[in-house]
Design a protein around this motif. Sequence first.
Motif, PDB file in Angstrom:
ATOM      1  N   ILE A   1       0.932  -1.276  -0.022  1.00 39.79           N
ATOM      2  CA  ILE A   1      -0.067   0.109   0.041  1.00 39.79           C
ATOM      3  C   ILE A   1       0.915   1.193   0.001  1.00 39.79           C
ATOM      4  O   ILE A   1       1.847   1.269   0.776  1.00 39.79           O
ATOM      5  CB  ILE A   1      -0.812  -0.007   1.246  1.00 39.79           C
ATOM      6  N   GLU A   2       0.666   2.080  -1.150  1.00 42.00           N
ATOM      7  CA  GLU A   2       1.292   3.500  -0.976  1.00 42.00           C
ATOM      8  C   GLU A   2       0.260   4.529  -1.015  1.00 42.00           C
ATOM      9  O   GLU A   2      -0.877   4.377  -1.358  1.00 42.00           O
ATOM     10  CB  GLU A   2       2.261   3.591  -2.237  1.00 42.00           C
ATOM     11  N   MET A   3       0.547   5.791  -0.353  1.00 37.85           N
ATOM     12  CA  MET A   3      -0.271   6.737  -0.165  1.00 37.85           C
ATOM     13  C   MET A   3       0.456   8.126  -0.534  1.00 37.85           C
ATOM     14  O   MET A   3       1.425   8.398  -0.315  1.00 37.85           O
ATOM     15  CB  MET A   3      -0.709   6.950   1.121  1.00 37.85           C
ATOM     16  N   THR A   4      -0.326   8.605  -1.484  1.00 38.84           N
ATOM     17  CA  THR A   4       0.223  10.036  -1.906  1.00 38.84           C
ATOM     18  C   THR A   4      -0.861  11.206  -1.635  1.00 38.84           C
ATOM     19  O   THR A   4      -1.883  11.345  -2.198  1.00 38.84           O
ATOM     20  CB  THR A   4       0.531  10.118  -3.529  1.00 38.84           C
ATOM     21  N   LEU A   5      -0.797  11.992  -0.584  1.00 32.76           N
ATOM     22  CA  LEU A   5      -1.849  12.795   0.111  1.00 32.76           C
ATOM     23  C   LEU A   5      -1.516  14.166  -0.278  1.00 32.76           C
ATOM     24  O   LEU A   5      -0.550  14.667   0.253  1.00 32.76           O
ATOM     25  CB  LEU A   5      -2.137  12.375   1.462  1.00 32.76           C
ATOM     26  N   GLN A   6      -2.181  15.032  -0.660  1.00 31.48           N
ATOM     27  CA  GLN A   6      -1.950  16.331  -0.961  1.00 31.48           C
ATOM     28  C   GLN A   6      -2.232  17.101   0.490  1.00 31.48           C
ATOM     29  O   GLN A   6      -2.980  16.845   1.088  1.00 31.48           O
ATOM     30  CB  GLN A   6      -2.652  17.079  -1.871  1.00 31.48           C
ATOM     31  N   SER A   7      -0.812  18.026   0.681  1.00 28.35           N
ATOM     32  CA  SER A   7      -0.814  18.480   1.894  1.00 28.35           C
ATOM     33  C   SER A   7      -1.776  19.548   2.387  1.00 28.35           C
ATOM     34  O   SER A   7      -2.368  19.499   3.449  1.00 28.35           O
ATOM     35  CB  SER A   7       0.431  18.964   2.075  1.00 28.35           C
ATOM     36  N   ASP A   8      -2.262  20.252   1.184  1.00 29.66           N
ATOM     37  CA  ASP A   8      -3.206  21.505   1.551  1.00 29.66           C
ATOM     38  C   ASP A   8      -4.602  21.196   0.991  1.00 29.66           C
ATOM     39  O   ASP A   8      -5.363  21.951   0.547  1.00 29.66           O
ATOM     40  CB  ASP A   8      -2.841  22.687   1.016  1.00 29.66           C
ATOM     41  N   LEU A   9      -4.965  19.781   1.468  1.00 26.77           N
ATOM     42  CA  LEU A   9      -6.394  19.215   0.798  1.00 26.77           C
ATOM     43  C   LEU A   9      -7.451  19.927   1.560  1.00 26.77           C
ATOM     44  O   LEU A   9      -7.553  20.269   2.592  1.00 26.77           O
ATOM     45  CB  LEU A   9      -6.561  17.715   1.000  1.00 26.77           C
ATOM     46  N   TRP A  10      -8.507  20.270   0.463  1.00 28.83           N
ATOM     47  CA  TRP A  10      -9.745  20.796   0.965  1.00 28.83           C
ATOM     48  C   TRP A  10     -10.498  19.928   1.669  1.00 28.83           C
ATOM     49  O   TRP A  10     -10.264  18.478   1.618  1.00 28.83           O
ATOM     50  CB  TRP A  10     -10.566  21.208  -0.170  1.00 28.83           C
ATOM     51  N   SER A  11     -11.643  20.339   2.449  1.00 30.18           N
ATOM     52  CA  SER A  11     -12.335  19.476   3.127  1.00 30.18           C
ATOM     53  C   SER A  11     -13.578  19.154   2.142  1.00 30.18           C
ATOM     54  O   SER A  11     -13.958  19.738   1.342  1.00 30.18           O
ATOM     55  CB  SER A  11     -12.939  20.275   4.509  1.00 30.18           C
ATOM     56  N   ALA A  12     -13.795  17.840   2.420  1.00 31.29           N
ATOM     57  CA  ALA A  12     -14.882  17.361   1.507  1.00 31.29           C
ATOM     58  C   ALA A  12     -16.335  17.057   2.072  1.00 31.29           C
ATOM     59  O   ALA A  12     -16.236  16.810   3.194  1.00 31.29           O
ATOM     60  CB  ALA A  12     -14.408  15.893   0.936  1.00 31.29           C
ATOM     61  N   LEU A  13     -17.234  17.426   1.483  1.00 26.98           N
ATOM     62  CA  LEU A  13     -18.745  17.556   2.013  1.00 26.98           C
ATOM     63  C   LEU A  13     -19.392  16.114   1.673  1.00 26.98           C
ATOM     64  O   LEU A  13     -19.863  15.904   0.714  1.00 26.98           O
ATOM     65  CB  LEU A  13     -19.431  18.533   1.565  1.00 26.98           C
TER      66      LEU A  13
END
Length: 590
Positions: free
Chosen positions: A294-306
């Motif tokens: 498992i690899e994860m690439t997560l954007q640091s300044d991610l918006w909140s999702a509704l």
Amino acid sequence: MAIEHVTQPDQATQDDVGPALLRILLLEDSDLDTELLGAVLDDLGRPYTIDRVMTAPDFTAAAASCGHHLILADYVLPTFDGLSALAIARTHCPGTPFVFVSGTLGEDVAVEALKRGATDYVTKQRLDRLPRTILRALAEARAHAERERAVQDLRDLNATLEARVKTRTSDLAAANAELHRQIAERERVEQALRQAQRLEAVGQLTSGVAHDFNNLLTVISGNIEFLERAIPDERSQRRLQMMRGAADRGARLTAQLLAFSRRQRLEPTPVELNQTVSSMRDLLQSSIGGAVRIEMTLQSDLWSALVDATQIELVILNLAINARDAMAVGGCLTIETANVTLTRTPARAEEPVPGEYVMLAVSDTGTGIAPEVLARVFEPFFTTKAVDKGSGLGLAQVYGFVKQSGGGVRIDTCVGEGTSVRIYLPRAEATSPAREAFRPVIDCAEQRRAGDRPVVLVVDDDSAVREITTSILSENGYRIREAGSGLAALSALESDACVDLIVLDFAMPGMNGAEAACQIRLRWPHLPVMFVTGYADTAALMQAGEVGAERIVQKPFQRGELARKATAILAEASVGPAGLRLVVGQRHTA
């Protein structure tokens, strides 16, 4: 030397031979012959002027000016000859008629001169022929010039025509390309429409099946609950537990069907997807096994999702399991998040419309999806897995959840290389908290005695489900009134509106639960309403007022949920504005 002679011109002759003043270049060394020529030229009947030269340099300069309409030349001169003069004239003024006038011009020389470009020749012994020869030469020159102009006009026309043909061809090619683009766009839209209509038709069918199935499960699970309290036998209890487990599995199946048909009950809140994904790493690893990385690439300044926080976790887990099943030992599962702004028009029904989204991608290095399978992956019960290996509801549930949340799905796949499922979730915007609506209450103390139990009006068109609902509420200490439809409920309230709670089935023929709730709030705004439903159309429920999860009970009922939420609603309603008091009895629990 220039000699000018002017006479009144004949208009017809002038029109035939050209300009009003005829300019003649004369190459002649004899003064006598020049005078003889002048006398003969008077017979032309038109004004003329003669520029006489005798040497090669003077002739060359005069010819180079191209200012004469006719050249008359002797053939033999002391330092010059007529053929050389002809060559000079053809070089500098090829369109000017050249006529030899000579007393020594033999037939052989005359033929050679004509071959080299002379217009005509006249012997000095026959100068009477000169006017006719000049007129003919001028007419031929004029005709030749007109032909040259016509040829040039034709060349210009051809060049213009080629340019116009080229431009027209380019325009037609552009129009053809635009037509092909429009045809392709229309085919794409028609295909997307057919897919949307097919999925909508399947969704309506599955939602109806799920609703009816939930009603059946409500009767089954409710009676199981009664039997569990009534039968002490251990063996019978085990069988009842098996029955309850089967009913629960049926409820989960209908929940997946409702997810596809976008009839599930969602509670969207701002969710930090990075935190959600990170917290699920251990669960995902245990679910897909140690053979897949498992690899994860997560954007640091991610918006909140509704989105609904619980449902998004199920979606991620579902996609991860699908990816695991598509990979061999040693595969890699990649989870990625990103902020995206889409401007492209959706090509398929499941894709998102332009806007700002929080993107979550689950990618694998598996077998990929064939085109014929890709066209059906979101259909309920469609699966390529072996029997008992998959229900075919995983991606259908993902599709329903994402579309109901206001987003979309895109699948990028290559057979033999892998698949990436990208879900686009709406970006959460900061909103001011909604102001709690004021709902006046009624004082029923005059109609109640101390210790009276709360009154609940149960409205359901299915008598078996209504019996289960009333039995549960009765066992929990409530007095029951019943109605089999929305209209019957309104009629009952018209007769006696002093009830403490209304329990409304959402899907009823004629007037459904949402419509009935709207009418109730218009007439009796103080009465609290709770919905029971096999599926919950959130938009329709919101039309009935501010309805949250605390006022919705899903069929089949979970143990104690119906009574617990009824008690909570009554407790909330009992606390009203100063001077208003809704009489509610003590809470009873089974």
